[in-house]
Design a protein around this motif. Structure first.
Motif, PDB file in Angstrom:
ATOM      1  N   LEU A 156       0.807  -1.234   0.030  1.00  0.00           N
ATOM      2  CA  LEU A 156       0.136   0.037   0.020  1.00  0.00           C
ATOM      3  C   LEU A 156       0.711   1.129   0.239  1.00  0.00           C
ATOM      4  N   ASP A 157       0.399   2.335  -0.829  1.00  0.00           N
ATOM      5  CA  ASP A 157       1.010   3.548  -0.916  1.00  0.00           C
ATOM      6  C   ASP A 157       0.406   4.408   0.292  1.00  0.00           C
ATOM      7  N   PHE A 158      -0.749   4.341   0.330  1.00  0.00           N
ATOM      8  CA  PHE A 158      -1.573   5.062   1.434  1.00  0.00           C
ATOM      9  C   PHE A 158      -2.873   4.244   1.874  1.00  0.00           C
ATOM     10  N   ALA A 159      -3.610   4.641   2.997  1.00  0.00           N
ATOM     11  CA  ALA A 159      -4.685   3.986   3.184  1.00  0.00           C
ATOM     12  C   ALA A 159      -5.845   5.205   3.783  1.00  0.00           C
ATOM     13  N   ILE A 160      -6.982   4.950   3.665  1.00  0.00           N
ATOM     14  CA  ILE A 160      -8.130   6.019   4.021  1.00  0.00           C
ATOM     15  C   ILE A 160      -8.510   5.291   5.153  1.00  0.00           C
ATOM     16  N   LEU A 161      -8.461   5.573   6.484  1.00  0.00           N
ATOM     17  CA  LEU A 161      -9.043   4.862   7.574  1.00  0.00           C
ATOM     18  C   LEU A 161      -9.717   5.974   8.416  1.00  0.00           C
ATOM     19  N   PRO A 162     -11.243   5.092   8.866  1.00  0.00           N
ATOM     20  CA  PRO A 162     -11.934   5.969   9.902  1.00  0.00           C
ATOM     21  C   PRO A 162     -11.240   6.008  11.156  1.00  0.00           C
ATOM     22  N   ILE A 163     -11.330   7.255  11.928  1.00  0.00           N
ATOM     23  CA  ILE A 163     -10.738   7.781  13.229  1.00  0.00           C
ATOM     24  C   ILE A 163     -11.540   8.346  14.080  1.00  0.00           C
ATOM     25  N   GLY A 164     -12.971   8.292  13.877  1.00  0.00           N
ATOM     26  CA  GLY A 164     -13.789   9.120  14.635  1.00  0.00           C
ATOM     27  C   GLY A 164     -14.519   8.484  15.876  1.00  0.00           C
ATOM     28  N   ASP A 165     -14.320   7.179  16.110  1.00  0.00           N
ATOM     29  CA  ASP A 165     -14.876   6.453  17.264  1.00  0.00           C
ATOM     30  C   ASP A 165     -16.229   6.310  17.140  1.00  0.00           C
ATOM     31  N   ASN A 166     -16.807   5.598  17.958  1.00  0.00           N
ATOM     32  CA  ASN A 166     -18.439   5.310  18.549  1.00  0.00           C
ATOM     33  C   ASN A 166     -19.078   4.353  17.131  1.00  0.00           C
ATOM     34  N   PHE A 167     -18.731   4.985  16.014  1.00  0.00           N
ATOM     35  CA  PHE A 167     -19.435   4.230  15.129  1.00  0.00           C
ATOM     36  C   PHE A 167     -18.318   3.100  14.424  1.00  0.00           C
ATOM     37  N   THR A 168     -17.116   3.550  14.415  1.00  0.00           N
ATOM     38  CA  THR A 168     -15.889   2.782  13.685  1.00  0.00           C
ATOM     39  C   THR A 168     -14.825   2.711  14.815  1.00  0.00           C
ATOM     40  N   MET A 169     -13.785   2.116  14.270  1.00  0.00           N
ATOM     41  CA  MET A 169     -12.559   2.418  15.245  1.00  0.00           C
ATOM     42  C   MET A 169     -12.164   3.926  15.450  1.00  0.00           C
ATOM     43  N   GLY A 170     -11.691   4.239  16.391  1.00  0.00           N
ATOM     44  CA  GLY A 170     -11.167   5.354  17.084  1.00  0.00           C
ATOM     45  C   GLY A 170      -9.846   5.380  16.431  1.00  0.00           C
ATOM     46  N   PHE A 171      -9.181   6.656  16.835  1.00  0.00           N
ATOM     47  CA  PHE A 171      -7.538   6.748  16.234  1.00  0.00           C
ATOM     48  C   PHE A 171      -6.692   5.901  16.619  1.00  0.00           C
ATOM     49  N   ALA A 172      -6.858   5.597  18.239  1.00  0.00           N
ATOM     50  CA  ALA A 172      -5.927   4.597  18.770  1.00  0.00           C
ATOM     51  C   ALA A 172      -5.998   3.468  18.049  1.00  0.00           C
ATOM     52  N   ASP A 173      -7.244   2.530  17.835  1.00  0.00           N
ATOM     53  CA  ASP A 173      -7.377   1.371  17.133  1.00  0.00           C
ATOM     54  C   ASP A 173      -6.908   1.737  15.567  1.00  0.00           C
ATOM     55  N   ALA A 174      -7.107   2.682  14.997  1.00  0.00           N
ATOM     56  CA  ALA A 174      -6.378   3.143  13.640  1.00  0.00           C
ATOM     57  C   ALA A 174      -4.875   3.017  13.477  1.00  0.00           C
ATOM     58  N   VAL A 175      -4.319   3.210  14.672  1.00  0.00           N
ATOM     59  CA  VAL A 175      -2.803   3.026  14.414  1.00  0.00           C
ATOM     60  C   VAL A 175      -2.483   1.659  14.543  1.00  0.00           C
ATOM     61  N   HIS A 176      -3.232   0.825  15.103  1.00  0.00           N
ATOM     62  CA  HIS A 176      -2.947  -0.827  14.964  1.00  0.00           C
ATOM     63  C   HIS A 176      -3.677  -1.283  13.940  1.00  0.00           C
ATOM     64  N   ALA A 177      -4.498  -0.515  13.009  1.00  0.00           N
ATOM     65  CA  ALA A 177      -5.068  -1.124  11.796  1.00  0.00           C
ATOM     66  C   ALA A 177      -3.874  -0.520  10.877  1.00  0.00           C
ATOM     67  N   ALA A 178      -3.152   0.489  10.683  1.00  0.00           N
ATOM     68  CA  ALA A 178      -2.119   0.911  10.069  1.00  0.00           C
ATOM     69  C   ALA A 178      -0.858  -0.066  10.161  1.00  0.00           C
ATOM     70  N   GLN A 179      -0.642  -0.457  11.373  1.00  0.00           N
ATOM     71  CA  GLN A 179       0.212  -1.610  11.529  1.00  0.00           C
ATOM     72  C   GLN A 179      -0.025  -3.053  10.845  1.00  0.00           C
ATOM     73  N   PHE A 180      -1.402  -3.349  11.045  1.00  0.00           N
ATOM     74  CA  PHE A 180      -1.751  -4.478  10.467  1.00  0.00           C
ATOM     75  C   PHE A 180      -1.777  -4.485   8.905  1.00  0.00           C
ATOM     76  N   ILE A 181      -2.024  -3.552   8.327  1.00  0.00           N
ATOM     77  CA  ILE A 181      -2.017  -3.499   6.840  1.00  0.00           C
ATOM     78  C   ILE A 181      -0.710  -2.876   6.353  1.00  0.00           C
ATOM     79  N   GLN A 182       0.334  -2.694   7.241  1.00  0.00           N
ATOM     80  CA  GLN A 182       1.721  -2.336   6.783  1.00  0.00           C
ATOM     81  C   GLN A 182       1.803  -1.122   6.186  1.00  0.00           C
ATOM     82  N   CYS A 183       1.223   0.033   6.544  1.00  0.00           N
ATOM     83  CA  CYS A 183       1.390   1.245   5.672  1.00  0.00           C
ATOM     84  C   CYS A 183       1.610   2.402   6.565  1.00  0.00           C
TER      85      CYS A 183
END
Ligand code: NI
Ligand code: MN
Length: 226
Positions: A156-183
């Motif tokens: 991946l060159d970049f990824a678009i991830l939700p960060i707003g929490d409540n309905f989706t992952m929040g930014f702390a979980d999104a950091v783990h997502a970025a690690q999972f996808i190696q981006c």
């Protein structure tokens, strides 16, 4: 590759000679009030799931542009019944379009269309061509399935991830997502639009920086070159 943010989870991305709109929600969004959907030129509209804050302007943009909707089978069938052309997909499948390859991948969320029609299971998209490879997660929790993406897709060159929490992952979980996808380069979406998802921008940026990653929070209407 040129990317314009229209607020919430709406992006216009020019790649492979085509214009792709993701999850258009512009006319009901006060944060995107400066933008008119008739100004948007689209060849394809990619819809992650059926919720109103992702599909609100899909019908108008599709009809104005004779654009093709790319989504899961249930959502595409619903639009086809309105006379809009579509390309149906389902999880784990990929297709080579004239602008590049799209793979429909898992998201953990829910999906129903605005009139109550079943919206299939929600998903995200990995899109790649000779220019770039990127991931649009749609609305999702952090999920272990994200680890599959680097195994089965180009880097991946970049990824678009939700960060707003409540309905989706929040930014702390999104950091783990970025690690999972190696981006390392993440563009934020699904923040600030409603009270439930108001986000501390600096805290989000710092959380990513501490993990050695870049988080980009765009203003509605902002265009960047990637
Ligand atoms: Ni949703
Ligand atoms: Mn949403």
């Amino acid at each position: 590759m040129k990317l314009t943010y229209y607020g919430h989870s709406t992006f216009l991305i020019h790649t492979g000679g085509k214009s792709l709109v993701f999850d258009p929600f512009i006319s009901p969004n006060p944060l995107a009030a400066a933008y008119k959907i008739n100004d948007i030129k689209a060849d394809y509209i990619l819809l992650s799931h059926g919720h109103g804050d992702h599909v609100a302007d899909a019908e108008s943009i599709a009809k104005d542009n004779d654009a093709t909707i790319v989504s899961n089978y249930e959502i595409v069938s619903w639009y086809e019944s309105k006379g809009i052309k579509g390309h149906p997909m389902n999880h784990g499948g990929k297709w080579k379009f004239d602008f590049g390859t799209v793979k429909y991948v898992n998201a953990v969320h829910s999906s129903v269309l605005p009139d109550g029609t079943y919206g299939g299971n929600p998903g995200g998209f990995v899109v790649w061509n000779e220019e770039k490879c990127f991931y649009f997660a749609g609305d999702s929790a952090l999920t272990w399935d994200m680890k599959l993406i680097p195994m089965i897709c180009p880097q991946l060159d970049f990824a678009i991830l939700p960060i707003g929490d409540n309905f989706t992952m929040g930014f702390a979980d999104a950091v783990h997502a970025a690690q999972f996808i190696q981006c390392d380069k993440i563009i934020a979406c699904h923040f600030d639009t409603f009270g439930y998802i108001k986000t501390d921008h600096q805290a989000a940026i710092d959380e990513f920086r501490n993990a050695g990653k870049e988080l980009i929070l765009l203003q509605p209407g902002q265009t960047i070159e990637l």
